[in-house]
Write an enzyme that holds these catalytic residues in place. Structure first.
Site, PDB file in Angstrom:
ATOM      1  N   ASP A  45      40.910 -22.113  51.792  1.00 13.16           N
ATOM      2  CA  ASP A  45      42.343 -21.968  51.618  1.00 13.16           C
ATOM      3  C   ASP A  45      42.424 -20.945  53.105  1.00 13.16           C
ATOM      4  O   ASP A  45      43.285 -20.029  53.692  1.00 13.16           O
ATOM      5  CB  ASP A  45      42.395 -20.408  50.881  1.00 13.16           C
ATOM      6  CG  ASP A  45      41.260 -19.262  51.341  1.00 13.16           C
ATOM      7  OD1 ASP A  45      40.592 -19.247  52.144  1.00 13.16           O
ATOM      8  OD2 ASP A  45      41.173 -18.323  50.030  1.00 13.16           O
ATOM      9  N   SER A  46      40.981 -21.031  53.726  1.00 13.22           N
ATOM     10  CA  SER A  46      41.001 -21.510  55.867  1.00 13.22           C
ATOM     11  C   SER A  46      42.661 -22.272  56.162  1.00 13.22           C
ATOM     12  O   SER A  46      42.963 -22.253  57.315  1.00 13.22           O
ATOM     13  CB  SER A  46      39.934 -21.739  56.175  1.00 13.22           C
ATOM     14  OG  SER A  46      39.345 -22.731  55.375  1.00 13.22           O
ATOM     15  N   ASP A  84      39.525 -24.301  47.114  1.00 12.15           N
ATOM     16  CA  ASP A  84      39.029 -22.847  47.089  1.00 12.15           C
ATOM     17  C   ASP A  84      40.348 -22.481  46.222  1.00 12.15           C
ATOM     18  O   ASP A  84      41.357 -22.089  46.605  1.00 12.15           O
ATOM     19  CB  ASP A  84      39.187 -22.450  48.672  1.00 12.15           C
ATOM     20  CG  ASP A  84      38.266 -21.554  48.896  1.00 12.15           C
ATOM     21  OD1 ASP A  84      37.883 -20.456  48.064  1.00 12.15           O
ATOM     22  OD2 ASP A  84      38.765 -21.014  50.085  1.00 12.15           O
ATOM     23  N   LYS A 114      36.263 -22.830  44.078  1.00 15.00           N
ATOM     24  CA  LYS A 114      35.456 -21.069  44.023  1.00 15.00           C
ATOM     25  C   LYS A 114      36.036 -20.047  44.233  1.00 15.00           C
ATOM     26  O   LYS A 114      37.179 -20.615  44.301  1.00 15.00           O
ATOM     27  CB  LYS A 114      34.832 -21.732  46.068  1.00 15.00           C
ATOM     28  CG  LYS A 114      34.641 -20.501  46.677  1.00 15.00           C
ATOM     29  CD  LYS A 114      33.780 -20.294  48.206  1.00 15.00           C
ATOM     30  CE  LYS A 114      34.713 -20.850  49.188  1.00 15.00           C
ATOM     31  NZ  LYS A 114      35.409 -19.669  48.992  1.00 15.00           N
ATOM     32  N   GLU A 116      36.089 -15.865  45.628  1.00 13.25           N
ATOM     33  CA  GLU A 116      35.726 -14.901  45.867  1.00 13.25           C
ATOM     34  C   GLU A 116      34.784 -13.729  45.422  1.00 13.25           C
ATOM     35  O   GLU A 116      36.126 -13.187  44.143  1.00 13.25           O
ATOM     36  CB  GLU A 116      36.799 -14.299  47.301  1.00 13.25           C
ATOM     37  CG  GLU A 116      36.579 -15.574  49.043  1.00 13.25           C
ATOM     38  CD  GLU A 116      37.744 -15.248  49.355  1.00 13.25           C
ATOM     39  OE1 GLU A 116      37.941 -14.381  49.768  1.00 13.25           O
ATOM     40  OE2 GLU A 116      37.803 -15.739  50.232  1.00 13.25           O
ATOM     41  N   GLU A 183      28.847 -15.302  53.340  1.00 14.95           N
ATOM     42  CA  GLU A 183      29.255 -14.991  54.639  1.00 14.95           C
ATOM     43  C   GLU A 183      28.987 -14.264  55.160  1.00 14.95           C
ATOM     44  O   GLU A 183      29.219 -12.878  54.409  1.00 14.95           O
ATOM     45  CB  GLU A 183      31.616 -14.999  53.965  1.00 14.95           C
ATOM     46  CG  GLU A 183      31.969 -15.096  55.985  1.00 14.95           C
ATOM     47  CD  GLU A 183      33.083 -16.126  55.355  1.00 14.95           C
ATOM     48  OE1 GLU A 183      34.006 -16.684  54.395  1.00 14.95           O
ATOM     49  OE2 GLU A 183      34.184 -15.827  56.438  1.00 14.95           O
TER      50      GLU A 183
HETATM   51  O1  KIV Z   1      37.973 -20.838  52.974  1.00 14.20           O
HETATM   52  C1  KIV Z   1      36.964 -21.448  53.654  1.00 14.20           C
HETATM   53  O2  KIV Z   1      37.081 -22.080  54.764  1.00 14.20           O
HETATM   54  C2  KIV Z   1      36.111 -21.190  53.200  1.00 14.20           C
HETATM   55  C3  KIV Z   1      34.428 -20.842  53.683  1.00 14.20           C
HETATM   56  C4  KIV Z   1      34.629 -20.179  55.115  1.00 14.20           C
HETATM   57  C5  KIV Z   1      34.009 -20.775  52.855  1.00 14.20           C
HETATM   58  O3  KIV Z   1      36.533 -19.605  52.294  1.00 14.20           O
END
Ligand code: KIV
Length: 277
Positions: A45-46, A84, A114, A116, A183
């Site tokens: 989600d980055s 994510d 993934k 969080e 992280e």
């Molecule tokens: O969103 C992302 O890029 C991440 C990584 C930093 C693990 O969650």
């Protein structure tokens, strides 16, 4: 390296060789990352920060994530592809979590999702795993809830908060996660967590003792200039190279040097004469 990575293979590498993971959001970069033999590709989600120019990862939703995940999956032949889950897909709408996780697998052809850590993480993770969708956990600095963690800060710096992280990691392993991202965690705490788990840990700002490492690809390529966390190593400064190429194009166009004959099409002399009559 043509065979597709499987969850079991990722898990079997623990203690044998380090694992690698990078983010991707589009076809060309996903294709290069895959060709380089990286084990796992995360559609993070980055994407909010490094591609869409947004302030917070919480500003992307399922629509954007599925759009980018589809492009990545089209490119990947080898790596395990992980979607994510964005904030809205499980934290804001817990009742929609399985439906949204399924979209990553069925529509976007991802292999896993993934999530969080947040207070309802164990319950949500369990539901998704029960739906036979592999889950990677994420603890430590969890950007989606950074406001509750005192901002973008290293987590687990005192014994009490470190114990909480160790406990969260244990819960996620027991719930059935195949791996966990750590992280921004002190390296010795990451080592403690890594050694206490059977599943691999993937570190970002968590030191060298993790079972694997992940970085945001745009950070390591020098393609994201707004901020650079301490844990980022820039392996190349692509922004500088791209800027130089674009300036060269601009100057050549203004000076009439581009396009040259090499990049132009011609017409036969007799046809040219006919049109001039
Ligand atoms: O969103 C992302 O890029 C991440 C990584 C930093 C693990 O969650």
């Amino acid at each position: 390296m043509n065979s597709k990575m499987k969850i079991e293979e990722i898990m079997a590498h623990k203690g044998k060789r380090k694992l690698t993971m990078l983010t991707a959001y589009d076809y060309p970069l996903a294709s290069l990352i895959d060709r380089a033999g990286i084990d796992m590709i995360l559609i993070g989600d980055s994407v909010a920060n490094v591609i869409l120019g947004l302030e917070s990862t919480n500003q992307v939703g399922m629509q954007e994530m599925i759009h980018h995940a589809k492009a990545v999956s089209r490119a990947v032949k080898h790596a395990l592809v992980i979607g994510d889950m964005p904030y809205e897909s499980y934290q804001l709408n817990p009742e929609e979590c399985v439906k949204n996780a399924k979209r990553f697998i069925e529509e976007a052809r991802c292999d896993a999702v993934k999530l969080e850590w947040f207070e309802r993480c164990p319950e949500i993770t369990e539901k998704i795993i029960k739906a036979r969708i592999p889950v990677m956990g994420h603890i430590g600095l969890t950007p989606q809830t950074a406001d509750k963690l005192g901002g973008f800060k290293v987590q687990g710096k005192d014994a009490e908060s470190a114990r909480r992280l160790i406990e969260q990691a244990k819960i996620l392993e027991e719930t059935g996660c195949f791996s966990i991202v750590l992280e921004c965690v002190p390296d010795r705490i990451a080592q403690l967590i890594t050694e206490s788990l059977k599943i691999p840990t993937i570190g970002i700002g968590a030191g060298v003792f993790c079972d694997g490492q992940v970085l945001v690809t745009h950070d390591l390529l020098g393609l994201f200039e707004r901020f650079k966390p301490k844990f980022v190593k820039r392996y190349i400064n692509l922004s500088e190279l791209i800027l130089k190429a674009i300036e060269e194009f601009k100057n050549e166009v203004i000076e009439g040097k581009f396009p040259s004959l090499e990049h132009s099409f011609s017409i036969k002399e007799e046809e040219w004469r006919k049109i001039q009559k």
